[in-house]
Design a protein around this motif. Structure first.
Motif, PDB file in Angstrom:
ATOM      1  N   LEU A   1       4.646  -6.657 -13.862  1.00 28.13           N
ATOM      2  CA  LEU A   1       3.623  -5.931 -14.584  1.00 28.13           C
ATOM      3  C   LEU A   1       4.017  -5.835 -16.057  1.00 28.13           C
ATOM      4  CD1 LEU A   1       1.070  -4.274 -14.196  1.00 28.13           C
ATOM      5  CD2 LEU A   1       2.486  -2.281 -13.820  1.00 28.13           C
ATOM      6  N   LEU A   2       3.148  -6.327 -16.945  1.00 27.00           N
ATOM      7  CA  LEU A   2       3.429  -6.240 -18.372  1.00 27.00           C
ATOM      8  C   LEU A   2       2.742  -5.048 -19.006  1.00 27.00           C
ATOM      9  CD1 LEU A   2       2.902  -9.958 -19.349  1.00 27.00           C
ATOM     10  CD2 LEU A   2       5.050  -8.767 -19.344  1.00 27.00           C
ATOM     11  N   MET A   3       1.539  -4.751 -18.529  1.00 32.13           N
ATOM     12  CA  MET A   3       0.779  -3.679 -19.158  1.00 32.13           C
ATOM     13  C   MET A   3      -0.182  -3.137 -18.128  1.00 32.13           C
ATOM     14  SD  MET A   3      -2.459  -2.964 -20.515  1.00 32.13           S
ATOM     15  CE  MET A   3      -3.257  -4.518 -20.617  1.00 32.13           C
ATOM     16  N   SER A   4      -0.423  -1.825 -18.147  1.00 29.98           N
ATOM     17  CA  SER A   4      -1.457  -1.289 -17.266  1.00 29.98           C
ATOM     18  C   SER A   4      -2.186  -0.199 -18.026  1.00 29.98           C
ATOM     19  CB  SER A   4      -0.848  -0.734 -15.985  1.00 29.98           C
ATOM     20  OG  SER A   4      -0.243   0.501 -16.236  1.00 29.98           O
ATOM     21  N   THR A   5      -3.481  -0.157 -17.857  1.00 34.57           N
ATOM     22  CA  THR A   5      -4.252   0.930 -18.449  1.00 34.57           C
ATOM     23  C   THR A   5      -5.254   1.370 -17.418  1.00 34.57           C
ATOM     24  OG1 THR A   5      -5.712   1.585 -20.236  1.00 34.57           O
ATOM     25  CG2 THR A   5      -5.830  -0.682 -19.568  1.00 34.57           C
ATOM     26  N   THR A   6      -5.394   2.682 -17.266  1.00 38.84           N
ATOM     27  CA  THR A   6      -6.242   3.172 -16.190  1.00 38.84           C
ATOM     28  C   THR A   6      -7.136   4.281 -16.717  1.00 38.84           C
ATOM     29  OG1 THR A   6      -4.648   4.833 -15.554  1.00 38.84           O
ATOM     30  CG2 THR A   6      -4.444   2.709 -14.515  1.00 38.84           C
ATOM     31  N   LYS A   7      -8.247   4.443 -16.038  1.00 35.21           N
ATOM     32  CA  LYS A   7      -9.204   5.471 -16.425  1.00 35.21           C
ATOM     33  C   LYS A   7      -9.760   6.042 -15.152  1.00 35.21           C
ATOM     34  CE  LYS A   7     -13.087   4.190 -18.091  1.00 35.21           C
ATOM     35  NZ  LYS A   7     -14.228   3.722 -18.881  1.00 35.21           N
ATOM     36  N   GLY A   8      -9.664   7.356 -14.965  1.00 36.62           N
ATOM     37  CA  GLY A   8     -10.260   7.954 -13.777  1.00 36.62           C
ATOM     38  C   GLY A   8      -9.220   8.589 -12.883  1.00 36.62           C
ATOM     39  N   LEU A   9      -9.635   8.961 -11.692  1.00 39.37           N
ATOM     40  CA  LEU A   9      -8.779   9.665 -10.736  1.00 39.37           C
ATOM     41  C   LEU A   9      -8.415   8.741  -9.586  1.00 39.37           C
ATOM     42  CD1 LEU A   9     -10.989  12.855 -10.478  1.00 39.37           C
ATOM     43  CD2 LEU A   9      -8.852  12.675 -11.709  1.00 39.37           C
ATOM     44  N   TYR A  10      -7.145   8.704  -9.248  1.00 42.20           N
ATOM     45  CA  TYR A  10      -6.714   7.908  -8.105  1.00 42.20           C
ATOM     46  C   TYR A  10      -5.386   8.446  -7.643  1.00 42.20           C
ATOM     47  CZ  TYR A  10      -4.176   5.801 -11.931  1.00 42.20           C
ATOM     48  OH  TYR A  10      -3.391   5.631 -13.041  1.00 42.20           O
ATOM     49  N   SER A  11      -5.031   8.118  -6.400  1.00 41.58           N
ATOM     50  CA  SER A  11      -3.749   8.610  -5.880  1.00 41.58           C
ATOM     51  C   SER A  11      -2.683   7.552  -6.095  1.00 41.58           C
ATOM     52  CB  SER A  11      -3.889   8.919  -4.394  1.00 41.58           C
ATOM     53  OG  SER A  11      -4.059   7.702  -3.699  1.00 41.58           O
ATOM     54  N   ASP A  12      -1.454   7.939  -5.815  1.00 42.52           N
ATOM     55  CA  ASP A  12      -0.336   7.018  -6.011  1.00 42.52           C
ATOM     56  C   ASP A  12      -0.447   5.833  -5.067  1.00 42.52           C
ATOM     57  OD1 ASP A  12       3.225   7.122  -5.570  1.00 42.52           O
ATOM     58  OD2 ASP A  12       2.022   6.231  -7.154  1.00 42.52           O
ATOM     59  N   ALA A  13      -0.852   6.104  -3.819  1.00 43.29           N
ATOM     60  CA  ALA A  13      -0.994   5.008  -2.846  1.00 43.29           C
ATOM     61  C   ALA A  13      -2.064   4.032  -3.296  1.00 43.29           C
ATOM     62  CB  ALA A  13      -1.335   5.572  -1.466  1.00 43.29           C
ATOM     63  N   GLU A  14      -3.139   4.555  -3.853  1.00 47.18           N
ATOM     64  CA  GLU A  14      -4.212   3.674  -4.317  1.00 47.18           C
ATOM     65  C   GLU A  14      -3.740   2.832  -5.501  1.00 47.18           C
ATOM     66  OE1 GLU A  14      -7.165   6.608  -5.009  1.00 47.18           O
ATOM     67  OE2 GLU A  14      -8.226   6.198  -3.152  1.00 47.18           O
ATOM     68  N   LEU A  15      -2.891   3.410  -6.329  1.00 47.72           N
ATOM     69  CA  LEU A  15      -2.363   2.634  -7.461  1.00 47.72           C
ATOM     70  C   LEU A  15      -1.564   1.440  -6.966  1.00 47.72           C
ATOM     71  CD1 LEU A  15      -1.624   2.249 -10.483  1.00 47.72           C
ATOM     72  CD2 LEU A  15       0.274   3.797 -10.095  1.00 47.72           C
TER      73      LEU A  15
ATOM     74  N   GLN B   1      -1.845   0.013  -4.114  1.00 53.57           N
ATOM     75  CA  GLN B   1      -2.750  -0.910  -3.448  1.00 53.57           C
ATOM     76  C   GLN B   1      -3.450  -1.799  -4.483  1.00 53.57           C
ATOM     77  OE1 GLN B   1      -5.781   1.214  -1.437  1.00 53.57           O
ATOM     78  NE2 GLN B   1      -6.571  -0.562  -0.339  1.00 53.57           N
ATOM     79  N   CYS B   2      -3.902  -1.168  -5.561  1.00 53.57           N
ATOM     80  CA  CYS B   2      -4.580  -1.935  -6.613  1.00 53.57           C
ATOM     81  C   CYS B   2      -3.631  -2.928  -7.245  1.00 53.57           C
ATOM     82  CB  CYS B   2      -5.114  -0.998  -7.701  1.00 53.57           C
ATOM     83  SG  CYS B   2      -6.536  -0.045  -7.197  1.00 53.57           S
ATOM     84  N   LEU B   3      -2.396  -2.489  -7.471  1.00 52.57           N
ATOM     85  CA  LEU B   3      -1.430  -3.374  -8.113  1.00 52.57           C
ATOM     86  C   LEU B   3      -1.152  -4.590  -7.236  1.00 52.57           C
ATOM     87  CD1 LEU B   3       0.431  -3.935 -10.424  1.00 52.57           C
ATOM     88  CD2 LEU B   3       2.114  -2.408  -9.425  1.00 52.57           C
ATOM     89  N   ALA B   4      -0.998  -4.357  -5.934  1.00 48.68           N
ATOM     90  CA  ALA B   4      -0.742  -5.482  -5.033  1.00 48.68           C
ATOM     91  C   ALA B   4      -1.928  -6.434  -5.013  1.00 48.68           C
ATOM     92  CB  ALA B   4      -0.441  -4.953  -3.631  1.00 48.68           C
ATOM     93  N   ALA B   5      -3.148  -5.870  -4.990  1.00 50.06           N
ATOM     94  CA  ALA B   5      -4.333  -6.732  -4.993  1.00 50.06           C
ATOM     95  C   ALA B   5      -4.412  -7.537  -6.283  1.00 50.06           C
ATOM     96  CB  ALA B   5      -5.585  -5.872  -4.830  1.00 50.06           C
TER      97      ALA B   5
ATOM     98  N   ALA C   1     -13.541  -7.373  -2.053  1.00 45.18           N
ATOM     99  CA  ALA C   1     -12.200  -6.824  -1.847  1.00 45.18           C
ATOM    100  C   ALA C   1     -11.268  -7.904  -1.321  1.00 45.18           C
ATOM    101  CB  ALA C   1     -12.278  -5.666  -0.853  1.00 45.18           C
ATOM    102  N   VAL C   2     -10.054  -7.931  -1.783  1.00 42.09           N
ATOM    103  CA  VAL C   2      -9.076  -8.936  -1.351  1.00 42.09           C
ATOM    104  C   VAL C   2      -7.971  -8.227  -0.610  1.00 42.09           C
ATOM    105  CG1 VAL C   2      -7.339 -10.525  -2.212  1.00 42.09           C
ATOM    106  CG2 VAL C   2      -9.590 -10.460  -3.265  1.00 42.09           C
ATOM    107  N   PRO C   3      -7.576  -8.685   0.585  1.00 43.00           N
ATOM    108  CA  PRO C   3      -6.482  -8.008   1.300  1.00 43.00           C
ATOM    109  C   PRO C   3      -5.198  -8.140   0.509  1.00 43.00           C
ATOM    110  CG  PRO C   3      -7.107 -10.025   2.413  1.00 43.00           C
ATOM    111  CD  PRO C   3      -8.109  -9.816   1.336  1.00 43.00           C
ATOM    112  N   PHE C   4      -4.524  -7.012   0.324  1.00 45.89           N
ATOM    113  CA  PHE C   4      -3.364  -7.064  -0.548  1.00 45.89           C
ATOM    114  C   PHE C   4      -2.144  -7.546   0.220  1.00 45.89           C
ATOM    115  CE2 PHE C   4      -1.342  -3.230   1.120  1.00 45.89           C
ATOM    116  CZ  PHE C   4      -2.434  -2.547   1.649  1.00 45.89           C
ATOM    117  N   GLY C   5      -1.218  -8.117  -0.496  1.00 46.44           N
ATOM    118  CA  GLY C   5       0.036  -8.581   0.091  1.00 46.44           C
ATOM    119  C   GLY C   5      -0.124  -9.821   0.947  1.00 46.44           C
ATOM    120  N   ALA C   6      -1.293 -10.486   0.869  1.00 44.31           N
ATOM    121  CA  ALA C   6      -1.511 -11.595   1.791  1.00 44.31           C
ATOM    122  C   ALA C   6      -0.718 -12.826   1.388  1.00 44.31           C
ATOM    123  CB  ALA C   6      -2.996 -11.927   1.861  1.00 44.31           C
TER     124      ALA C   6
END
Lengths: 197, 275
Positions: A154-168, A170-174, B4-9
């Motif tokens: 990860l080089l840079m991240s910018t976020t706007k809004g409400l989210y939980s740590d788990a969702e973060l 998840q988004c990063l992995a996606a 949506a894309v499954p993550f970690g795939a």
């Protein structure tokens, strides 16, 4: 991380005017205007819509600085000019991709390629990659990541809004998975360019 | 891509280092790491970390590989810093392992020591001329660096003249310096270029292609019209023919050469030779 409260806190004064959101039904963002701020030209004005303008440039600059081998060109400035032709959502990610391709085209030495990926989380918690303008507006949170090509770091991240740590996470992995597609596209388009010669 | 894309795939092992030998003449991207032939044995079929046991360690050849433009040494591997085709040149003799470099298409020139370039004189201050060579800084050229120049006999160089010279100092830390004589004190074709003719800019890749020993383009052009031509490694070409129209035709041909295939070029030359 910019939350919705920050837009109101950043006030532009000194001869400028601003409009505040008129109520829950208003769909316009906060904007501010300043006039006659330069002495040389006949007229000048600055119009700020939302607070994203300057920070977007700073984000792109920080990403480029992390990747470009600046030590090989001391006392030299590298200028990246980005012009928005049309905005169909995920603008910052598109700007990052364009900046990377431009740096490669110019032959600036870099230690890796980078790409931008945007995720939007809507109210159910569904993750949408590369959202359109409508999806971004209706989303509960919009996260943009810049990833490098060597190890998908990860080089840079910018976020706007409400989210939980788990969702973060998840988004990063996606985003990391999606960046494979972007880098494959880079490779194909560069191979096509070099195949002509 | 709005679903949506499954993550970690997918596995994230995109940054695996490849052997340089197997990637020759292929397009490489910045960030890739290349293994030299010496290290290939170590990373061989045994997997990471297994070294073949060598009983005669002295017989192992120590190759000295030269890292050319577009590559940087990163530990004991090569890191690619520019996009382009990977090339290799074998040394004729000797123990060095040859040169690896990346052939990239670039418009911007970075001064390199020993390169012959065409510059435009932009300022004259005291004993030094400031010459614009297309880099980030103007190069400096001393008035004594011309053939037969002495303190009494100054060369006739004005602001706006074209100069063909070579760099004696060109690194990232200092201002580039150029001269118009070689190490024996002879001009060898360098110096002020005549006042007529046309100077135009092309990409650096095209200049290298035109200056390659087996390039037919220049021979074909020479058969078309009599001409004078000077190539600067900074992407500048100066061309002069008998009439202005011929000069412009030659300039257009050379600029278009980059995008044309050999057949298209021969067609255009044939058509021009008839008219």
């Amino acid at each position: 991380m910019e939350g919705p409260m920050r837009a109101d806190a950043k006030v532009c004064s000194e001869g400028g005017t601003e409009s505040s959101p008129r109520g829950p039904g208003c769909s316009l963002r906060h904007f501010a205007c300043e006039q006659n701020l330069l002495s040389r030209p006949d007229g000048s004005a600055s119009f700020l819509q939302g607070v994203a303008e300057k920070s977007r440039e700073r984000l792109i600059r920080n990403t480029c600085e992390a990747v470009v081998l600046g030590a090989l060109h001391p006392r030299t400035s590298i200028t990246v000019v980005l012009q928005v032709v049309s905005d169909a959502g995920s603008l910052l990610a598109c700007c990052l991709n364009a900046a990377c391709m431009a740096l490669v085209d110019a032959g600036v030495p870099m230690r890796a390629l980078f790409c931008g990926v945007t995720c939007a989380l809507d109210s159910d918690g569904t993750l949408v990659l590369d959202p359109t303008v409508k999806q971004e507006k209706e989303a509960r949170a919009v996260l943009t990541f810049a990833l490098d090509s060597v190890e998908r770091k990860l080089l840079m991240s910018t976020t706007k809004g409400l989210y939980s740590d788990a969702e973060l996470q998840q988004c990063l992995a996606a985003a990391q998975a999606a960046s494979q597609h972007v880098f494959r596209f880079y490779r194909e388009s560069l191979q096509r360019r070099y195949s002509k010669s | 891509m709005a679903e949506a894309v499954p993550f970690g795939a997918e596995s994230l092992a995109g940054g695996r280092a490849r052997a340089a030998r197997r990637v020759l003449d292929q397009v490489v991207l910045p960030g890739e790491e290349l293994l030299l032939p010496e290290q290939e044995d170590v990373e061989g079929p045994g997997g990471a970390g297994e070294r073949p046991l060598r009983l005669n360690a002295g017989a192992r050849s120590r190759l000295r590989v030269v890292c050319g433009p577009g590559l940087r040494r990163c530990g004991d591997r090569l890191l690619v810093t520019k996009c382009g085709r990977l090339r290799h040149k074998d040394p004729g003799s000797g123990s060095s392992g040859g040169v690896y470099w990346v052939d990239s298409q670039q418009k911007r020139y970075v001064p390199v020591k020993g390169d012959h370039v065409i510059g435009i004189v932009t300022a004259k201050s005291g004993d030094i001329f400031k010459v614009d060579v297309g880099g980030s800084e103007p190069a400096s050229l001393s008035y004594l660096a011309f053939e037969g120049a002495t303190k009494r006999n100054r060369p006739n160089v004005q602001v706006g003249d074209l100069i063909y010279g070579q760099f004696v100092v060109a690194n990232k830390d200092m201002e580039p310096e150029m001269v118009c004589i070689d190490s024996c004190g002879r001009a060898n074709g360098m110096g002020v270029i005549g006042h007529d003719g046309l100077l135009f800019k092309v990409t650096l890749g095209l200049i290298r292609k035109l200056l390659a020993p087996d390039c037919e383009i220049i021979q074909e052009v020479g058969r078309l019209y009599p001409l004078e031509i000077v190539f600067g490694m900074n992407g500048r070409i100066w061309v002069k023919a008998k009439t202005i129209q011929q000069t412009l035709i030659l300039a257009n041909i050379l600029e278009a050469c980059e995008h044309m295939t050999a057949d298209q070029r021969k067609q255009i030359f044939a058509r021009l030779a008839e008219s």
